[in-house]
Design a protein around this motif. Structure first.
Motif, PDB file in Angstrom:
ATOM      1  N   UNK A 146       4.285  14.218 -11.464  1.00  0.00           N
ATOM      2  CA  UNK A 146       4.570  14.215 -13.074  1.00  0.00           C
ATOM      3  C   UNK A 146       3.592  15.054 -13.844  1.00  0.00           C
ATOM      4  N   UNK A 147       2.402  15.052 -13.525  1.00  0.00           N
ATOM      5  CA  UNK A 147       1.364  15.781 -14.334  1.00  0.00           C
ATOM      6  C   UNK A 147       1.705  17.392 -14.042  1.00  0.00           C
ATOM      7  N   UNK A 181       6.516  -0.098  -9.548  1.00  0.00           N
ATOM      8  CA  UNK A 181       5.618  -1.107  -9.664  1.00  0.00           C
ATOM      9  C   UNK A 181       6.007  -2.283 -10.088  1.00  0.00           C
ATOM     10  N   UNK A 241      -2.978   7.091 -12.721  1.00  0.00           N
ATOM     11  CA  UNK A 241      -3.612   7.666 -11.434  1.00  0.00           C
ATOM     12  C   UNK A 241      -4.727   7.067 -10.947  1.00  0.00           C
ATOM     13  N   UNK A 291       0.844  -1.351   0.227  1.00  0.00           N
ATOM     14  CA  UNK A 291       0.099   0.129  -0.044  1.00  0.00           C
ATOM     15  C   UNK A 291       0.876   1.214  -0.086  1.00  0.00           C
ATOM     16  N   UNK A 344       3.597   5.915  -5.854  1.00  0.00           N
ATOM     17  CA  UNK A 344       3.308   5.848  -7.392  1.00  0.00           C
ATOM     18  C   UNK A 344       2.200   6.941  -7.469  1.00  0.00           C
ATOM     19  N   UNK A 345       1.188   6.758  -6.520  1.00  0.00           N
ATOM     20  CA  UNK A 345      -0.060   7.881  -6.912  1.00  0.00           C
ATOM     21  C   UNK A 345       0.642   9.200  -6.833  1.00  0.00           C
ATOM     22  N   UNK A 395      -0.905  -1.023 -14.063  1.00  0.00           N
ATOM     23  CA  UNK A 395      -0.151   0.081 -13.939  1.00  0.00           C
ATOM     24  C   UNK A 395       1.193  -0.045 -14.743  1.00  0.00           C
ATOM     25  N   UNK A 396       1.971  -1.207 -14.309  1.00  0.00           N
ATOM     26  CA  UNK A 396       3.208  -1.282 -15.026  1.00  0.00           C
ATOM     27  C   UNK A 396       3.279  -1.528 -16.573  1.00  0.00           C
ATOM     28  N   UNK A 438       2.376   1.770  -3.521  1.00  0.00           N
ATOM     29  CA  UNK A 438       1.236   2.289  -4.284  1.00  0.00           C
ATOM     30  C   UNK A 438       0.853   3.726  -4.236  1.00  0.00           C
ATOM     31  N   UNK A 439       0.874   4.180  -2.715  1.00  0.00           N
ATOM     32  CA  UNK A 439       0.654   5.583  -2.508  1.00  0.00           C
ATOM     33  C   UNK A 439       1.758   6.396  -3.172  1.00  0.00           C
ATOM     34  N   UNK A 468       2.772  10.214  -9.761  1.00  0.00           N
ATOM     35  CA  UNK A 468       1.912  10.591 -10.879  1.00  0.00           C
ATOM     36  C   UNK A 468       1.393  12.106 -11.018  1.00  0.00           C
ATOM     37  N   UNK A 469       1.038  12.385  -9.623  1.00  0.00           N
ATOM     38  CA  UNK A 469       0.439  13.798  -9.559  1.00  0.00           C
ATOM     39  C   UNK A 469       1.668  14.726  -9.791  1.00  0.00           C
ATOM     40  N   UNK A 497       8.709   9.002 -14.236  1.00  0.00           N
ATOM     41  CA  UNK A 497       8.088   7.934 -15.078  1.00  0.00           C
ATOM     42  C   UNK A 497       8.796   6.463 -14.936  1.00  0.00           C
ATOM     43  N   UNK A 509      -5.250   1.536  -3.610  1.00  0.00           N
ATOM     44  CA  UNK A 509      -5.434   2.269  -2.173  1.00  0.00           C
ATOM     45  C   UNK A 509      -6.407   2.006  -1.619  1.00  0.00           C
ATOM     46  N   UNK A 567      -4.065   3.593  -9.415  1.00  0.00           N
ATOM     47  CA  UNK A 567      -3.481   3.687  -8.051  1.00  0.00           C
ATOM     48  C   UNK A 567      -4.440   3.973  -6.818  1.00  0.00           C
ATOM     49  N   UNK A 620      -1.451   8.169 -18.309  1.00  0.00           N
ATOM     50  CA  UNK A 620      -1.391   8.857 -16.948  1.00  0.00           C
ATOM     51  C   UNK A 620      -2.405   9.034 -16.133  1.00  0.00           C
ATOM     52  N   UNK A 624      -7.012  -1.956  -0.729  1.00  0.00           N
ATOM     53  CA  UNK A 624      -5.912  -2.615   0.054  1.00  0.00           C
ATOM     54  C   UNK A 624      -6.310  -2.474   1.731  1.00  0.00           C
ATOM     55  N   UNK A 667      -1.016  11.180 -22.802  1.00  0.00           N
ATOM     56  CA  UNK A 667      -1.324  11.531 -21.406  1.00  0.00           C
ATOM     57  C   UNK A 667      -2.440  11.137 -20.871  1.00  0.00           C
ATOM     58  N   UNK A 677       8.420   5.528 -11.490  1.00  0.00           N
ATOM     59  CA  UNK A 677       6.909   4.833 -11.209  1.00  0.00           C
ATOM     60  C   UNK A 677       7.170   3.267 -11.840  1.00  0.00           C
ATOM     61  N   UNK A 678       7.850   3.141 -12.838  1.00  0.00           N
ATOM     62  CA  UNK A 678       8.028   1.793 -13.586  1.00  0.00           C
ATOM     63  C   UNK A 678       8.796   0.867 -12.634  1.00  0.00           C
ATOM     64  N   UNK A 693       2.520   2.190 -17.724  1.00  0.00           N
ATOM     65  CA  UNK A 693       3.904   2.917 -17.889  1.00  0.00           C
ATOM     66  C   UNK A 693       4.759   2.726 -19.048  1.00  0.00           C
ATOM     67  N   UNK A 732      -1.633  -3.698 -10.078  1.00  0.00           N
ATOM     68  CA  UNK A 732      -0.316  -3.164 -10.296  1.00  0.00           C
ATOM     69  C   UNK A 732       0.363  -3.446 -11.719  1.00  0.00           C
TER      70      UNK A 732
END
Lengths: 114, 114
Positions: free
Chosen positions: A91-92, A107, B104, A78, A84-85, B84-85, A81-82, A88-89, A100, B111, B107, B100, B114, B97, A103-104, B88, B81
């Motif tokens: 990255x945006x 994961x 998000x 968990x 990753x989350x 996600x992988x 994953x948080x 992502x934010x 990226x 969360x 993920x 992405x 879980x 985009x 993240x890869x 990516x 997951x």
């Protein structure tokens, strides 16, 4: 982790392995925040009896975790994953390609560990 | 899921709740692919005894899963997951985009679950 939070996690994972009587009293104590005295008078047993039952439940639940380690496994996943989350934010906002890659990587790590 | 794969997952999660004797015989059958006859002669018990013990272990392990659902929870998270992988990887090729956003969302969903 704060003790009641940890007990709540353990109960969430392994609580179904307790019997109904144990579950009811344990839930009253952990989730409904009743005092030992309140539970004792509800259940018609002694305050000491409630205390012992809760102690026994704690021991049973901790015993399951010490054998199975599933709370730890899930909390680790968990947390990742948080991560990753939040990447992502980020990255945006920044469009930073290194995020990226991260993240890869994360994961991949979660998949290996789960 | 193929039966032996499912049994292996259940054992991986809950096997520590079996006793040592059960674990040894179950591992010989599921992971070392020994036959009932081979295990019986190793253990000095009857073929029927091995058969009954494995059946009992399957029942115990399935019982834990029917109460706790942790294998299901874990497989669901793992599948997400993995998604996600692969998103990516796709993003690294296409720079699309929308992927992405999808990462998000997934993920977030993991969360929550879980």
């Amino acid at each position: 982790m704060e003790e009641k939070v940890e007990q709540a996690y353990l109960y969430d994972f392994y609580g179904e392995l307790l019997n109904e009587h144990q579950r009811r009293i344990y839930e009253d104590f952990i989730f409904h925040d009743l005092s030992l005295g309140e539970i004792a008078s509800c259940e018609g047993i002694s305050r000491q009896g409630v205390h012992d039952l809760i102690k026994r439940c704690n021991k049973l639940l901790a015993g399951y975790e010490s054998k199975l380690h599933l709370v730890k496994k899930f909390l680790d996943a968990k947390r990742n994953v948080e991560k990753i989350h939040s990447l992502v934010k980020e990255f945006k906002k920044s469009q930073n390609e290194a995020l990226i890659e991260e993240i890869e990587q994360i994961s991949n790590q979660i998949i290996e560990e789960l």
